[in-house]
Design a protein around this motif. Structure first.
Motif, PDB file in Angstrom:
ATOM      1  N   SER A  65     -18.590   2.368   0.617  1.00  0.00           N
ATOM      2  CA  SER A  65     -18.634   2.896   2.104  1.00  0.00           C
ATOM      3  C   SER A  65     -17.420   2.527   2.760  1.00  0.00           C
ATOM      4  CB  SER A  65     -19.849   2.477   2.634  1.00  0.00           C
ATOM      5  OG  SER A  65     -20.186   1.228   3.222  1.00  0.00           O
ATOM      6  N   HIS A  78     -14.294   4.249   1.849  1.00  0.00           N
ATOM      7  CA  HIS A  78     -14.331   5.649   2.440  1.00  0.00           C
ATOM      8  C   HIS A  78     -14.026   5.482   3.999  1.00  0.00           C
ATOM      9  CE1 HIS A  78     -17.124   6.484  -1.333  1.00  0.00           C
ATOM     10  NE2 HIS A  78     -15.876   6.437  -1.583  1.00  0.00           N
ATOM     11  N   LEU A  79     -14.495   4.620   4.522  1.00  0.00           N
ATOM     12  CA  LEU A  79     -13.998   4.680   5.982  1.00  0.00           C
ATOM     13  C   LEU A  79     -12.785   4.184   6.255  1.00  0.00           C
ATOM     14  CD1 LEU A  79     -17.210   2.677   7.666  1.00  0.00           C
ATOM     15  CD2 LEU A  79     -16.551   4.943   8.186  1.00  0.00           C
ATOM     16  N   GLU A 104     -11.035   7.319   6.016  1.00  0.00           N
ATOM     17  CA  GLU A 104     -11.020   8.355   6.913  1.00  0.00           C
ATOM     18  C   GLU A 104     -10.249   7.572   8.399  1.00  0.00           C
ATOM     19  OE1 GLU A 104     -12.647  10.884   7.857  1.00  0.00           O
ATOM     20  OE2 GLU A 104     -13.130  10.728  10.041  1.00  0.00           O
ATOM     21  N   TRP A 105     -10.056   6.263   8.451  1.00  0.00           N
ATOM     22  CA  TRP A 105      -9.432   5.889   9.531  1.00  0.00           C
ATOM     23  C   TRP A 105      -7.769   6.066   9.497  1.00  0.00           C
ATOM     24  CZ3 TRP A 105     -12.708   0.698   9.522  1.00  0.00           C
ATOM     25  CH2 TRP A 105     -13.901   1.357  10.046  1.00  0.00           C
ATOM     26  N   GLY A 106      -7.202   6.523   8.372  1.00  0.00           N
ATOM     27  CA  GLY A 106      -6.048   6.777   8.017  1.00  0.00           C
ATOM     28  C   GLY A 106      -5.254   6.255   6.977  1.00  0.00           C
ATOM     29  N   LEU A 107      -5.761   5.440   6.077  1.00  0.00           N
ATOM     30  CA  LEU A 107      -5.462   4.708   4.817  1.00  0.00           C
ATOM     31  C   LEU A 107      -5.028   5.653   3.909  1.00  0.00           C
ATOM     32  CD1 LEU A 107      -4.570   2.051   3.496  1.00  0.00           C
ATOM     33  CD2 LEU A 107      -6.557   2.046   2.571  1.00  0.00           C
ATOM     34  N   PRO A 108      -3.770   5.838   3.493  1.00  0.00           N
ATOM     35  CA  PRO A 108      -3.591   6.828   2.449  1.00  0.00           C
ATOM     36  C   PRO A 108      -3.687   6.281   1.163  1.00  0.00           C
ATOM     37  CG  PRO A 108      -1.548   6.356   3.601  1.00  0.00           C
ATOM     38  CD  PRO A 108      -2.598   5.261   4.048  1.00  0.00           C
ATOM     39  N   HIS A 148      -0.967   3.813  -0.501  1.00  0.00           N
ATOM     40  CA  HIS A 148       0.229   3.406   0.225  1.00  0.00           C
ATOM     41  C   HIS A 148      -0.309   2.792   1.358  1.00  0.00           C
ATOM     42  CE1 HIS A 148       1.994   6.837  -2.032  1.00  0.00           C
ATOM     43  NE2 HIS A 148       1.243   7.617  -1.472  1.00  0.00           N
ATOM     44  N   SER A 161       0.481  -0.280   5.957  1.00  0.00           N
ATOM     45  CA  SER A 161      -0.114  -0.196   7.060  1.00  0.00           C
ATOM     46  C   SER A 161      -1.838  -0.590   6.997  1.00  0.00           C
ATOM     47  CB  SER A 161       0.014   0.996   7.789  1.00  0.00           C
ATOM     48  OG  SER A 161       1.312   1.178   8.483  1.00  0.00           O
ATOM     49  N   PRO A 202      -3.021  -2.757  10.144  1.00  0.00           N
ATOM     50  CA  PRO A 202      -2.993  -2.112  11.439  1.00  0.00           C
ATOM     51  C   PRO A 202      -4.195  -0.725  11.370  1.00  0.00           C
ATOM     52  CG  PRO A 202      -0.826  -1.612  10.654  1.00  0.00           C
ATOM     53  CD  PRO A 202      -1.595  -2.751   9.885  1.00  0.00           C
ATOM     54  N   VAL A 203      -4.210  -0.129  10.265  1.00  0.00           N
ATOM     55  CA  VAL A 203      -5.313   0.626  10.147  1.00  0.00           C
ATOM     56  C   VAL A 203      -6.858   0.201  10.285  1.00  0.00           C
ATOM     57  CG1 VAL A 203      -6.544   2.278   8.249  1.00  0.00           C
ATOM     58  CG2 VAL A 203      -4.046   2.512   8.707  1.00  0.00           C
ATOM     59  N   GLU A 261      -7.605  -1.279  13.829  1.00  0.00           N
ATOM     60  CA  GLU A 261      -7.819  -0.107  15.233  1.00  0.00           C
ATOM     61  C   GLU A 261      -9.256   0.001  15.569  1.00  0.00           C
ATOM     62  OE1 GLU A 261      -5.678   3.765  14.950  1.00  0.00           O
ATOM     63  OE2 GLU A 261      -6.898   4.532  16.255  1.00  0.00           O
ATOM     64  N   PRO A 262     -10.098   0.230  14.740  1.00  0.00           N
ATOM     65  CA  PRO A 262     -11.393   0.572  15.205  1.00  0.00           C
ATOM     66  C   PRO A 262     -12.102  -0.793  15.626  1.00  0.00           C
ATOM     67  CG  PRO A 262     -11.054   1.076  12.750  1.00  0.00           C
ATOM     68  CD  PRO A 262      -9.901   0.681  13.211  1.00  0.00           C
TER      69      PRO A 262
END
Ligand SMILES: Cc1cc2nc3c(=O)[nH]c(=O)nc-3n(C[C@H](O)[C@H](O)[C@H](O)COP(=O)(O)OP(=O)(O)OC[C@H]3O[C@@H](n4cnc5c(N)ncnc54)[C@H](O)[C@@H]3O)c2cc1C
Ligand code: SF4
Ligand code: SF4
Lengths: 148, 619
Positions: free
Chosen positions: B101, B104-105, B108-112, B132, B135, B138-139, B142-143
């Protein structure tokens, strides 16, 4: 050195509201503004992990890395440049060969995440069970495994 | 020097360290504890702090339950074997069942995350997925930053001490720290405290010298604070004798996992021999683990170590053979493989890329040296040092469960990530997950225990004086010598660090001793480290930055001492390839398949070292 600042390109982050960005970001508190010359400076090179956080953030691309003196021969460089969604790395070999690699680093712009969007776990009723926030949406299987 | 100001920060939950586990904790605590005040304190800035600040090229802990790849039970079986029989099955299972989980989050938050053509995640090995990941931090941050709100995030504040309740030394009350940028103390008063402050590098003398000492394998930012904060207040620790000796590309510490598992490269000695073949017999000495598939990491190290000791080096990762095989003469395919090979370093260990460039190593043409590095002590990667914590209610037998998941033996004090012992192989995603688990349990704890703790004001004041002492020491004594660095009244944090590393290297089985020690050597080393601990009262700091280095050294020294005391207690060689007890060279499952735990007692400056039983839960 490992990181070093080119005095001709560093402008002390004039106009950046957080102040000098290398000083802001360094995870090991190494970068300072040398007040005599008003330029960025790595004050403790033997504690620099070459993590490149400052290099990636410097708006002037004024920070570079000269590999560790105890094992890296002179003459090479690895320098990142920001792209819209990632970085391009210019790799320069000691013998003059050049390579360039571009990789993405995020799939959505910074500042667009809403942390608990569509989560359904009840803050009171589900507080005592084993589920984490958002797992009904994100775990990928219907039931949380257990062994009893 | 002007007297520092003091800010008192009151909270329900205090999170110390905003790395992977701390960011997971901040995210989770703010969901369940909507009406609670959750504060996070971090000595750097959470966007790039901690072990993942440089980035990662893979997430090393992912079950893929939705694809039917693995179950949490498979994960426990794998981890227990890789640890040569010792890991808390309840804790490992708990991370395994939740970790997907988190991954997957993060996506969703922007990790490639790399994908196959069918849309499934790409895989490197059984548990690893390539990303990739430049980052990832930082990803992840952020939340956490959004959930906390700016008023609850204290950055550039280094925490030095934990505080227990004035009326109850077994209950947590808060923490003390100082601003790295201003002349200011922080007193954090909190009902629950989460230790998420990372593992320990630089405890052993590194192979690098001079400038290169910043390039440790585990992050140089990992200063042992999780342990150095918990040990002095009497928190029960476990498996502090455990260590990880990484096999890495020489000098730059480039990781090898992608090369072994994704590119299927081999490491061969200078004669072109494969030690996993020529030294297969050696594995039989360490059954049943020697026959486990895959071969446990320490045993692989051990086989390579024997080659090196036999003078068969250098050892070479045959990147050339692997890349040529994958490209099979197709230039376009070679471009692809080359980009993947460089990304592994550029996303995570940039120094290794620079080292290749400086040595004119194009990996498709030239193999690279790999070595065994100095030992590292941590609890989230391949190490298992950390606090002895409660497991979750539905998994743990009675003596592994005391009310709240991930709570230490100090009431209200929780740990996660590198801070939790006997629960290895969590890596980035598992540490983030464990932070979430600890945070939800802490919300439960605070809901059940709403009375505010009581601080002992006199104790707070005396610790504050101790925190600033190195700056006073410098001011008071600098006139005694024309050289700032050579003074009979004090040592600098750098000098203290070098002294710690020399003791650890020579007495606790570092690289110069071929990872070997024995009872007598350890007893001598413990004496020397006790003297060092006394001398830490004479540290000097010229500025706040050096003051932070002083306290990092104090934390690292606690790690070193705990490590030696545990090594002394375990009368066997359980992890050949990580260390050898010359006086107890064999693995002894009959007597020593148990956890070694310890408690420090500040009142009489003594250590209690003892064992706790191993319970099979799923294996
Ligand atoms: C070189 C390297 C390669 C790795 N490769 C991978 C990989 O490929 N895949 C993978 O999944 N994982 C990988 N990992 C593992 C992963 O990075 C860790 O498991 C994870 O970061 C541990 O999380 P943590 O929260 O315990 O510690 P960290 O993430 O290190 O966080 C600790 C935090 O505490 C802060 N802190 C420390 N002391 C104090 C103090 N006294 N006061 C205030 N704040 C403090 C630190 O600044 C930091 O922010 C790698 C780690 C390293 C070092
Ligand atoms: S970030 Fe760059 S421009 Fe700004 S102070 Fe540092 S080196 Fe100079
Ligand atoms: S490379 Fe990393 S450690 Fe070195 S100065 Fe820059 S931010 Fe700090």
């Amino acid at each position: 050195m490992p990181t070093f600042v080119d005095p001709n390109t560093c402008n002390a982050c004039a106009g950046e509201h957080q102040g000098p960005l290398c000083v802001y970001i360094c995870p090991n508190d190494l970068m300072v503004l040398d007040v005599d010359v008003n330029k960025g400076l790595n004050r403790e090179p033997e504690m620099c992990s070459e993590c490149y956080a400052c290099v990636k953030l410097c708006p002037q691309e004024a920070i570079h890395v000269r590999g560790y003196a105890d094992f890296v021969p002179l003459g090479a460089s690895v320098q990142p440049h920001r792209t819209e969604d990632g970085l391009t790395w210019d790799v320069h070999f000691r013998d003059g060969r050049e390579f360039s690699f571009t990789y993405p680093s995020r799939t959505r712009p910074a500042g667009t995440v809403e942390p608990y969007q569509n989560f359904t776990e009840q803050r009171d009723a589900d507080l005592r069970n084993q589920s984490l926030a958002g797992e009904s949406l994100w775990l990928g299987v219907p039931d949380l495994p257990t062994i009893k | 020097m002007a007297t520092p100001s003091t800010e008192i920060v009151e909270s329900d939950i205090l999170i110390i360290g905003g790395g992977m586990s701390g960011c997971g904790a901040a995210f989770e605590a703010n969901y369940w504890g909507q009406n609670l005040r959750v504060v996070l304190v971090e000595k750097a800035v959470i966007e790039r702090s901690g072990a993942t600040g440089e980035g990662l090229s893979a997430i090393n802990c992912y079950m893929g339950q939705r694809y039917g790849w693995n179950t949490p039970t498979d994960f426990v079986n794998y981890v227990v074997n890789d640890m040569m029989g010792l890991a808390r099955e309840d804790l490992v299972y708990d991370v395994g069942r939740h970790v997907d989980s988190s991954v997957h989050l993060l996506e969703e938050w922007g990790l490639p995350i790399w994908k196959k053509e069918n849309g499934e995640y790409e895989r490197i090995g059984r548990w690893q997925i390539p990303i990739h990941g430049e980052s990832i931090k930082p990803v992840t941050a952020e939340p956490a930053r959004t959930a906390l709100g700016p008023e609850n995030l204290y950055e550039r504040v280094a925490v030095t001490h934990l505080l227990t309740d004035a009326n109850d030394p077994e209950r947590i009350a808060g923490a003390l720290g100082f601003s790295v940028r201003e002349n200011k103390f922080y007193v954090f008063k909190s009902k629950a405290v989460l230790i998420t402050s990372g593992g320990a590098s630089n405890v052993f003398r590194p192979k690098s010298i001079n400038e290169g000492t910043g390039r440790t394998w585990y992050s140089v930012f990992a200063t042992g604070s999780a342990y150095g904060l918990m040990i002095p207040i009497g928190t029960e620790m476990t498996q502090m004798e455990h260590r990880f000796v990484p096999t890495r590309f020489k000098d730059g510490y480039g990781p090898v996992g992608m090369w072994f598992q994704y590119f299927h490269a081999q490491v061969l000695n200078a004669m072109g021999e494969d030690y996993t073949v020529t030294r297969d017999d050696e594995l039989r000495k360490y059954e049943p683990y020697g026959s486990a598939v895959p071969t446990p990491t320490p045993l692989r190290n051990h086989q390579m170590f024997l080659d090196i000791q036999a003078g068969l080096g250098p050892m070479y990762m045959r990147t050339d053979q692997a890349m040529q095989r994958l490209a099979a003469g197709d230039p376009a395919k070679m471009d692809e493989v080359r980009a993947e090979a460089w990304e592994d370093f550029l996303d995570m260990t940039i120094s290794q890329a620079l080292t290749w460039a400086a040595l004119d190593i194009a990996p498709e043409d030239t193999p690279s040296e790999v070595v065994l590095a100095e030992p590292y002590i941590m609890g989230s990667h391949s190490g298992e040092a950390g606090a002895w914590v409660s497991g979750p209610e539905d998994l743990s037998p009675p003596d592994y469960f005391w009310g709240y998941n991930k709570m230490t033996t100090i009431r209200g004090l929780f740990a996660a990530g590198d801070g939790v012992g006997a629960a290895p192989h969590k890596f980035s995603s598992g540490s983030f997950t464990e932070g979430r688990l600890a945070a939800k349990a802490a919300v439960n704890y605070v809901t059940d225990n709403q009375a505010a703790p009581t601080l002992d004001d006199a104790q707070v004041k005396s610790i504050q004086e101790a925190i600033m002492a190195p700056m006073d020491t410098f001011d008071r004594h600098k006139g005694a010598s024309t050289a700032e660095e050579v003074n009979p009244n004090y040592i600098t944090p750098r000098q203290g660090l070098v002294r710690l590393q020399k003791i650890m290297d020579e007495y606790a089985g570092g690289t110069s001793m071929a990872y070997t020690t024995n009872d007598a050597t350890l007893v001598r080393g413990i004496h020397l480290i006790e003297l060092l601990r006394e001398d830490l009262a004479h540290l000097a700091a010229r500025d706040r930055h050096e003051l932070m280095r002083c306290w990092e050294l104090v934390h690292r020294t606690w790690v070193g001492e705990a490590h030696m005391r545990h090594l002394l207690h375990r009368k066997e060689t359980r992890w050949p390839g990580y260390y050898y007890r010359a006086d107890y060279p064999k693995l002894d499952d009959e007597n020593w398949r148990v956890f070694v735990n310890s408690k420090y007692n500040a009142a009489n400056n003594s250590w209690d070292v003892f064992t706790k039983p191993y319970h099979k839960i799923v294996t």
